[in-house]
Design an enzyme around this catalytic site. Sequence first.
Site, PDB file in Angstrom:
ATOM      1  CG  HIS A 192       2.108  -3.629   0.438  1.00 19.06           C
ATOM      2  ND1 HIS A 192       0.759  -3.655   0.663  1.00 19.06           N
ATOM      3  CD2 HIS A 192       2.506  -2.338   0.602  1.00 19.06           C
ATOM      4  CE1 HIS A 192       0.352  -2.432   0.977  1.00 19.06           C
ATOM      5  NE2 HIS A 192       1.395  -1.617   0.947  1.00 19.06           N
ATOM      6  CD  GLU A 435      -3.702   5.129   3.066  1.00 16.63           C
ATOM      7  OE1 GLU A 435      -3.130   4.460   2.192  1.00 16.63           O
ATOM      8  OE2 GLU A 435      -3.320   5.166   4.251  1.00 16.63           O
ATOM      9  CG  ASP A 459      -4.599   1.317   0.659  1.00 14.24           C
ATOM     10  OD1 ASP A 459      -4.993   0.180   0.352  1.00 14.24           O
ATOM     11  OD2 ASP A 459      -3.627   1.524   1.406  1.00 14.24           O
ATOM     12  CB  CYS A 506       3.457   8.631  -1.114  1.00 18.92           C
ATOM     13  SG  CYS A 506       2.065   8.206  -0.067  1.00 18.92           S
TER      14      CYS A 506
HETATM   15  C1  PEP Z   1      -1.032   3.935  -0.807  1.00 20.98           C
HETATM   16  O1  PEP Z   1      -2.021   3.360  -0.341  1.00 20.98           O
HETATM   17  O2  PEP Z   1      -1.010   4.503  -1.911  1.00 20.98           O
HETATM   18  C2  PEP Z   1       0.241   3.959  -0.048  1.00 20.98           C
HETATM   19  C3  PEP Z   1       1.264   4.668  -0.436  1.00 20.98           C
HETATM   20  O3  PEP Z   1       0.312   3.149   1.054  1.00 20.98           O
HETATM   21  P1  PEP Z   1       0.573   1.573   0.986  1.00 20.98           P
HETATM   22  O4  PEP Z   1       0.849   1.207  -0.441  1.00 20.98           O
HETATM   23  O5  PEP Z   1       1.730   1.285   1.875  1.00 20.98           O
HETATM   24  O6  PEP Z   1      -0.703   1.017   1.490  1.00 20.98           O
HETATM   25 MG    MG Z   2      -2.029   2.733   1.723  1.00 20.73          MG
END
Ligand code: PEP
Ligand code: MG
Length: 587
Positions: A192, A435, A459, A506
């Site tokens: 992140h 995910e 994920d 996303c």
């Molecule tokens: C993902 O897992 O692709 C996602 C968009 O969520 P995050 O990256 O916030 O876990």
């Molecule tokens: Mg995620």
Amino acid sequence: MRMLNGLPVSRGFVSGPAFLYRSTGGEQIPEYRIEARQATGEGERLTDAFALTKAQIHSLANELKKRISGDEATIFDGHLMMLEDPAFMGSCLDKITNDLCNAEAAVNAVSEQYFSIFEAMDDVYLKERAKDISDIAKRIIQNLSSRCEVLTSRLEHPSIIVADELSPSETISLPRNMILGFATDRGSAVSHASLLARALGIPAVAGLGSISDAVKTGDLLLLDGTRGKVVVNPGNEERSAFNKMSERSKSIEANLDQDKLAKGMTADGHPLPFLANIDHSTPMTDLYAVGAEGVGLYRSEYLWMAYEREPTEEEQAKAYTAAVRAMPEGLAVTIRVLDLGGDKMTRDAASHKEANPFLGNRSIRYLLRNRDVFRRQLRSILRASAHGSVQVLYPMIATIEELRAANIELISCMNELREKEIPFDENLRRGVMIEIPAAALIAETLAKETDFFSIGTNDLIQYALAVDRVNETVARLYQPTHPAVLHLIDISIKAAHRQGLSVSVCGEAAADPFLAVLLVGMGIDELSMSPNLIPIVKKIVRGVTMEDARLLAEEVRNMTALPADKVYAHCRNFVLKFMPDLMYILK
Ligand code: PEP
Ligand code: MG
């Protein structure tokens, strides 16, 4: 001169002085002198740390009282008395002003004095309190030594931050105007902290192994976030080659920007909206500047991380409403409910350690066990929906029961607001994040009880391939083009379309220009990404026909026997045929 190779996690070229930040390691307490003009700021840091510690102890005490009764449930009362004693904090503040030392050193010195006084007492009960003092002091110092505060207070000019690793909350709290780039020993492209670096447009290289040993504060660095290279104390030759590359990439980027305000679509006019991934801190004006056509992912957990606690219903409603109001009419904001856990932690949550946080009490699992928290969030999202177009998105769904339980809470919150005559959108759409591989495999069932899917490839890849998304040592095994991952995406899209649902992506795969074309060919309806990546991906998608994209997807479906990196190379070569210049700005 020394060259280090790592993982390119946020593209761009930058040169400047290094600022080294490493964890103090073990129990070591940072001690340094401050100047007289810094004493007030240091005092404020101390007061904040006392307040945070008090809040943490209160929540621990409440938790304990829920679980046990009797004398044992009052063990934190002594801690709280100590924290509320004005003499204790007063002595620490005096020490800062008189000795001009940092707050951690002041707390350490004062608590040692208190410790010896209590330890010398004959009364067994009071003697025991000495332990409370060292426990509290440890906690205050831990809260004080949050690295972003240390970094923020000591960074004096724009620098490249060199660290062992940075957490998402550190990355987001650092003063943007002081950060030229990030170079870290650990971390990967989808941790992140890296997603944030990209969202903030800060060039970054992660997984450099031992850069924090190789560099001193003040060393000159050339950081190439596009290829994942860092040069330490370069000679003239390296500098001039670097400057040439940087100039060339800037002129190509400027050219990419030209189409950014046009509608997202393929070259033959097939609509493909480009949505933005945001959080509460994203300036909404950035979305207009890059031509975003809605918000595909509002990461609400960053609000928790900014407050270091659960934001109140009012605070949440205000933040969500601000985002909704800032969108032009008709463009939706997709608010994802809390996805705390994994590498996204508040300091409070981090104190409840789990052995495998990515497989633990994360996200929807936490919300379904803490219904009050969930309901406060759902109500605030519903309240925001009275001001524009809102969709709610459930993360980390693995079972149909979780989806049903989430929907039941949502409906019950709707009833509650209706009774109180609080306005909200009765037709609020709800989506499921795909995910976890299990969700992809039961996509048909999930699709019958939801309005849309959003595929979280970050994920999905980690859970499908059993590869920790933040661990640089296994970064090579984190493969978006692994046939298993592509198969899970394929079956999710097909299941959604059979039920008439739209599907967006996303995860970071949507923001990779080569993978974006593949996803379009596979049938994705929308792409959602960091706002500053929209121009480049939109330009590429607008340059490729749907027929070409489908051809690429078909070719890739027949490559299941090839290694994933070969499949990626195939996508790259396919797209570069249309835009050869991209070679200079993308790895
Ligand atoms: C993902 O897992 O692709 C996602 C968009 O969520 P995050 O990256 O916030 O876990
Ligand atoms: Mg995620």
